[in-house]
Design an enzyme around this catalytic site. Structure first.
Site, PDB file in Angstrom:
ATOM      1  N   VAL A 279       0.840  -1.197   0.000  1.00  0.00           N
ATOM      2  CA  VAL A 279       0.000   0.000   0.000  1.00  0.00           C
ATOM      3  C   VAL A 279       0.876   1.248   0.000  1.00  0.00           C
ATOM      4  O   VAL A 279       0.599   2.235  -0.675  1.00  0.00           O
ATOM      5  CB  VAL A 279      -0.945   0.004   1.222  1.00  0.00           C
ATOM      6  CG1 VAL A 279      -1.739   1.304   1.278  1.00  0.00           C
ATOM      7  CG2 VAL A 279      -1.890  -1.176   1.158  1.00  0.00           C
ATOM      8  N   ALA A 280       1.956   1.225   0.766  1.00  0.00           N
ATOM      9  CA  ALA A 280       2.838   2.390   0.874  1.00  0.00           C
ATOM     10  C   ALA A 280       3.599   2.636  -0.426  1.00  0.00           C
ATOM     11  O   ALA A 280       3.812   3.774  -0.825  1.00  0.00           O
ATOM     12  CB  ALA A 280       3.822   2.189   2.022  1.00  0.00           C
ATOM     13  N   ILE A 282       2.788   1.669  -3.559  1.00  0.00           N
ATOM     14  CA  ILE A 282       1.968   2.018  -4.722  1.00  0.00           C
ATOM     15  C   ILE A 282       1.164   3.279  -4.407  1.00  0.00           C
ATOM     16  O   ILE A 282       0.323   3.261  -3.515  1.00  0.00           O
ATOM     17  CB  ILE A 282       0.990   0.871  -5.077  1.00  0.00           C
ATOM     18  CG1 ILE A 282       1.767  -0.411  -5.389  1.00  0.00           C
ATOM     19  CG2 ILE A 282       0.116   1.271  -6.267  1.00  0.00           C
ATOM     20  CD1 ILE A 282       0.897  -1.631  -5.547  1.00  0.00           C
ATOM     21  N   ASP A 326      -6.430  33.624 -36.159  1.00  0.00           N
ATOM     22  CA  ASP A 326      -7.181  34.477 -37.074  1.00  0.00           C
ATOM     23  C   ASP A 326      -6.999  35.920 -36.641  1.00  0.00           C
ATOM     24  O   ASP A 326      -6.806  36.191 -35.453  1.00  0.00           O
ATOM     25  CB  ASP A 326      -8.686  34.162 -36.978  1.00  0.00           C
ATOM     26  CG  ASP A 326      -9.097  33.084 -37.964  1.00  0.00           C
ATOM     27  OD1 ASP A 326      -8.303  32.776 -38.849  1.00  0.00           O
ATOM     28  OD2 ASP A 326     -10.208  32.553 -37.821  1.00  0.00           O
ATOM     29  N   ASP A 613     -12.966  29.563 -37.269  1.00  0.00           N
ATOM     30  CA  ASP A 613     -14.375  29.771 -36.975  1.00  0.00           C
ATOM     31  C   ASP A 613     -15.303  29.240 -38.061  1.00  0.00           C
ATOM     32  O   ASP A 613     -16.479  29.049 -37.837  1.00  0.00           O
ATOM     33  CB  ASP A 613     -14.668  31.257 -36.723  1.00  0.00           C
ATOM     34  CG  ASP A 613     -14.289  32.141 -37.902  1.00  0.00           C
ATOM     35  OD1 ASP A 613     -13.876  31.592 -38.942  1.00  0.00           O
ATOM     36  OD2 ASP A 613     -14.392  33.372 -37.780  1.00  0.00           O
ATOM     37  N   ASP A 617     -12.581  25.587 -41.859  1.00  0.00           N
ATOM     38  CA  ASP A 617     -11.427  25.579 -40.953  1.00  0.00           C
ATOM     39  C   ASP A 617     -11.276  24.231 -40.248  1.00  0.00           C
ATOM     40  O   ASP A 617     -10.252  23.975 -39.608  1.00  0.00           O
ATOM     41  CB  ASP A 617     -11.555  26.683 -39.883  1.00  0.00           C
ATOM     42  CG  ASP A 617     -11.405  28.073 -40.467  1.00  0.00           C
ATOM     43  OD1 ASP A 617     -10.662  28.203 -41.452  1.00  0.00           O
ATOM     44  OD2 ASP A 617     -12.023  29.014 -39.950  1.00  0.00           O
ATOM     45  N   ASP A 711      -0.600  11.047   1.964  1.00  0.00           N
ATOM     46  CA  ASP A 711      -0.591  10.870   0.509  1.00  0.00           C
ATOM     47  C   ASP A 711      -1.747  11.575  -0.178  1.00  0.00           C
ATOM     48  O   ASP A 711      -1.725  11.749  -1.378  1.00  0.00           O
ATOM     49  CB  ASP A 711      -0.648   9.379   0.139  1.00  0.00           C
ATOM     50  CG  ASP A 711       0.720   8.724   0.222  1.00  0.00           C
ATOM     51  OD1 ASP A 711       1.618   9.390   0.746  1.00  0.00           O
ATOM     52  OD2 ASP A 711       0.865   7.593  -0.227  1.00  0.00           O
TER      53      ASP A 711
END
Length: 888
Positions: A279-280, A282, A326, A613, A617, A711
């Site tokens: 656990v620690a 990962i 543009d 726009d 395009d 964490d």
């Protein structure tokens, strides 16, 4: 069947007045009756389904297995804590998924195609979802058809219906057609327009006959919801990192188990320790934190007028080093204003403000032609239509030649719409007992179709001298960055075909207009340049006009830095790629040129942002690394093809979005390096103690607690760090750059080793207080409890303090500002309160096998915990000294 009915029959059937449209009250009633004009998507997952989906994770399986084993052997407290971690992890995941779903819904609302409708006698722009049967919809080129329509008016209207028919060639539409055959194929229904098809040419009006799932597209639609689960390159790197750490954790656990067997340790205790180490090691909160930071970033960007449609765009934004923009509306205000008008022999300035100005007879004819040959409207400060035409209508208002009054006196009976090939538009209007053609467009094209000119109220032959005067004034205006439009007319006794309108006309004169630069853009361009980003102007306008604006904004220094579309056509792809770095302005370009420009920049390894726009395009928006559509002037097609939509059509917003993108990436990096440092510290502490046969300084439940608190809270707070105000003084990040570049990996290792070493030192100190050492045998339980409490608190406190140092790789915590990230300060305070609670509240202290510390102990703990922070700050001092030497 609407296609077999006449226009009048459809209007009668739908109970609507063509000129007024529906009333707001009637529209509201019909909306309640028929529902929103929205295709139904698949049902959303329930919260329960989301919760169990979070359990599909290898780490969760390991934790659940550990919980089952601990329950089986009666260690209920440990089992409850492990299960709480699992549940909390799932709850955080569900909350984030739910929030993300809501964010996507909000985004879909913001990016819903808009529709022009006539209601209460006025043309309004509304969300297409609000359309109801009976609404009169105004159609123009570039807009999606928002519902199924029976056309009641059409002028050269063409609609691309590939979404329904698969036919890519646009279909000609004619409102007057009637199809009697009930089996008429969709592609042959020339008097109908269908939802999700695209108007590509001309204009028209239609009455809504079906909405939502009753439309043709609705009948075949399966899923509207777009699954957007694409992993960003960053997430892929983090996922890969998580897997590597998982294998490392499994390897370490296996080694611990082997050592435990050799040293004949308590196997169950070692099993729990091994699970805790997994656990620690990962950083299981990694994916959630990245998702939270990206989601918060998207929300923050929406507040600065940038709607990010695709999450990968957030990360890519930080790497952009070319912004192709543009000119009109993005770099300028998109408020074209006529500032000069010219009739032969008379050039005049138009006042900036006010109305009721006097005009000569020729000037009145000029303005009248311009206003009648325009589709735009401007009433009560609100405008619809093309900005150039709006400027002409506003010009008419200033001389008391208003569009409503002119339209009433000179009804339009025919037209030839503008197209990019002719660069002209013509209308046929009633004039006295006959008709008059009014034509406007590019002056050189106007002169090609004129044989006479209006001079002081008289029609005279168009001589070379008169042409020369008009072209001379045109050039003079263009040199001053004015856009020039000419106007001409001819009288006719009868209604003539559009093809016959633009022949033997009488030129009246011309106007010069300008779209002034946005006031804030100049600073944004300077800002972008200092960040290593090159701003590029792309426009369909004349070279002189474009360069004049570019020079004013600081994009270009001379006309030598500009090139036109025709000049691009004369170059080979290789030549263009070689020359492209010399250009800052691309004038008179077509959509095809835009694609060529993007390809040339990308071929040189640039990360390109492209704005657009129009319908055409879309290819360049798709091809660019970041396609940016205009939210106000942008067509639905452009918005659909883009990664980001600017709700204010402003260049400055792109620069702000890039800054935000850089800070988001940096914040994720900070959070990850912090998590890895903390996890490494925990692994080092336990692994060394087992390797050297020392008592284990941390119990499994303690590691789970520390992992949960340290964490998550500071990591999330780092993820929403306000960001470095100097981030735009740095060069763009290389997208291929390693996650651990610029010493990030070294910082993680140094931080982890320091935290681990200090935790072991605190444990040693706790033992030595009672005369024991790390290698002592038969240490009393109360001594171990005291020493473990010291190690437990030092590990937690050192990680909390260390998070302060992670905010910047080189600046000290004081340069960054100790209290500028209030969330981090809050996370540290909450972390300490929880830590004090764990060792002070009796039932919690018993559960975690710790006890309260004295004031003297706390002072020692704080002293130990500050060491990693101080050491990291000292390393920064040397880094800054090194950097200053390099800069010299």
């Amino acid at each position: 069947m609407w296609f077999s009915m006449s226009r009048d029959e459809v209007l009668e059937e739908q109970d609507v007045d063509r000129e007024l449209g529906l009333t707001s009250e009637e529209a509201a009633k019909r909306l309640e009756q028929y529902g929103e004009n929205r295709l139904k998507g698949k049902p959303q997952k329930s919260l329960v389904a989301m919760f169990f989906a979070q359990m599909k994770d290898m780490l969760i399986y390991v934790l659940l297995a550990a919980a089952v084993i601990t329950i089986a052997i009666g260690e209920y407290v440990d089992a409850v804590i492990i299960l709480l971690v699992v549940i909390l992890n799932a709850v955080i995941g569900v909350f984030q998924e739910y929030k993300a779903g809501k964010a996507i819904e909000a985004l879909q609302k913001m990016t819903t195609p808009r529709a022009l409708v006539r209601r209460d006698g006025e043309v309004q722009e509304i969300n297409s979802e609000e359309l109801v049967p009976g609404d009169i919809v105004v159609i123009d080129a570039g807009r999606y058809i928002p519902a199924d329509l029976r056309l009641i008016e059409s002028a050269n209207l063409q609609i691309e219906e590939s979404a329904l028919t698969g036919e890519s060639v646009p279909s000609d539409k004619n409102a007057a057609d009637i199809h009697i055959d009930p089996k008429t194929p969709i592609g042959d229904k020339s008097n109908m327009a269908f939802m999700s098809t695209l108007a590509t040419y001309g204009r028209g009006e239609g009455i809504v006959t079906a909405t939502a799932m009753e439309t043709e597209i609705g009948m075949i639609a399966q899923i509207l919801d777009e699954e957007n689960e694409e992993m960003t390159p960053l997430q892929k790197r983090l996922d890969e990192l998580g897997r590597i750490l998982g294998f490392i954790a499994i390897g370490i656990c296996a080694v611990i188990f082997v050592i435990a067997l050799i040293q004949k340790r308590d196997l169950f205790e070692m099993f729990l320790t091994a699970i805790s180490l997994a656990v620690a090691a990962i950083p299981e909160g990694l994916a959630a934190i990245v998702a939270i930071v990206l989601a918060l970033g998207v929300t923050k960007m929406s507040k600065i007028n940038a709607i990010v449609k695709k999450l990968p765009a957030v990360e890519t934004l930080g790497s952009v080093n070319i912004i192709c923009s543009d000119k009109t509306g993005t770099l300028t205000q998109n408020k074209m204003t006529v500032v000069k008008h010219y009739v032969l022999g008379h050039l005049k300035d138009v006042p900036n403000t006010g109305e009721g100005f006097a005009a000569t007879a020729d000037e009145k004819e000029l303005i009248k032609s311009f206003v009648l040959c325009s589709d735009a409207t401007f009433e009560h400060g609100q405008s619809t239509g093309d900005p150039t035409e709006v400027a002409l209508v506003v010009l008419g208002n200033r001389y008391n030649l208003t569009k409503p009054s002119l339209n009433a006196a000179h009804k339009r009976v025919g037209e030839r719409p503008f197209d990019s090939d002719r660069k002209l538009m013509s209308t046929l209007n009633v004039e006295g007992g006959g008709y008059r053609v009014h034509t406007k467009g590019a002056i050189d094209n106007i002169l090609k179709i004129c044989s006479s000119a209006l001079v002081n109220g008289k029609v005279v032959p168009l001589t070379a001298e008169l042409k020369g005067k008009l072209l001379s004034i045109t050039e003079e205006m263009s040199d001053n960055a004015l856009r020039v439009l000419g106007a001409a007319y001819k009288d006719t006794d009868s209604v003539i075909d559009p093809e016959d309108m633009e022949k033997d006309l009488t030129v009246i004169g011309l106007v010069g207009m300008i779209d002034p630069p946005r006031l804030e853009v100049r600073d944004s361009i300077r800002h972008a340049k200092s960040a290593g980003i090159t701003p590029i102007m792309i426009t369909g306008d004349h070279k002189n006009t474009a360069v004049a604006i570019a020079k004013e904004l600081g994009i270009a220094k001379s006309i030598n830095q500009s090139v036109t579309g025709s000049e691009i056509d004369d170059m080979t792809d290789a030549e263009f790629a070689d020359e492209i770095d010399n250009f800052r302005v691309f004038a008179r370009v077509s959509p095809e040129h835009k694609v060529k420009i993007v390809k040339a920049y990308k071929a040189k390894g640039n990360i390109v942002s492209m704005t657009g726009d129009g319908v055409n395009d879309a290819p360049s928006l798709k091809y660019a690394d970041i396609g940016v559509a205009m939210g106000i002037t942008g067509t639905d097609v452009a918005k659909g093809a883009s990664d980001m939509i600017l709700t204010d059509d402003n260049f400055s917003t792109i620069v702000h979005a890039i800054e935000e993108g850089r800070n988001i990436y940096n914040n994720i990096k900070k959070a990850v390096i912090f998590l890895l440092s903390c996890n490494l510290g925990e692994v080092v502490t336990v692994f060394l103690s087992i390797l050297f046969f020392w008592p284990v300084p941390l119990l499994p439940t303690q590691i789970l607690w520390i992992n949960l608190i340290t964490d998550s809270l500071p990591a999330i707070a780092l993820g929403i760090d306000p960001g470095d105000k100097d981030v735009m003084k740095q060069k763009p990040r290389n997208p291929k750059e390693s996650f651990f570049a610029h010493g990030a990996g070294a910082r993680a290792i140094i931080g982890g080793l320091l935290i681990g070493a200090l935790t072991l030192a605190a444990f040693y100190f706790g033992l030595s207080e009672y005369g024991y050492s790390l290698g002592s045998k038969n240490i009393p339980e109360e001594v171990l409890t005291y020493a473990r409490t010291m190690a437990f608190v030092v590990l937690a406190a050192s990680q909390l303090f260390y998070s302060l140092s992670m905010r910047n790789a080189t600046k000290s915590i004081f340069q960054v500002g100790l209290f500028t990230n209030k969330a981090l300060i809050g996370a540290i305070i909450v972390g300490f309160i929880l830590q004090i609670g764990v060792i002070s509240v009796p039932f919690l202290a018993d559960a975690f096998k710790v006890h309260a510390l004295s004031v003297r102990d706390w002072l020692l703990v704080i002293g130990f915990a500050l060491v990693p922070l101080v050491v990291n700050e000292l390393i920064k001092v040397f880094m800054r000294m090194d950097n200053s030497k390099d800069s010299e």
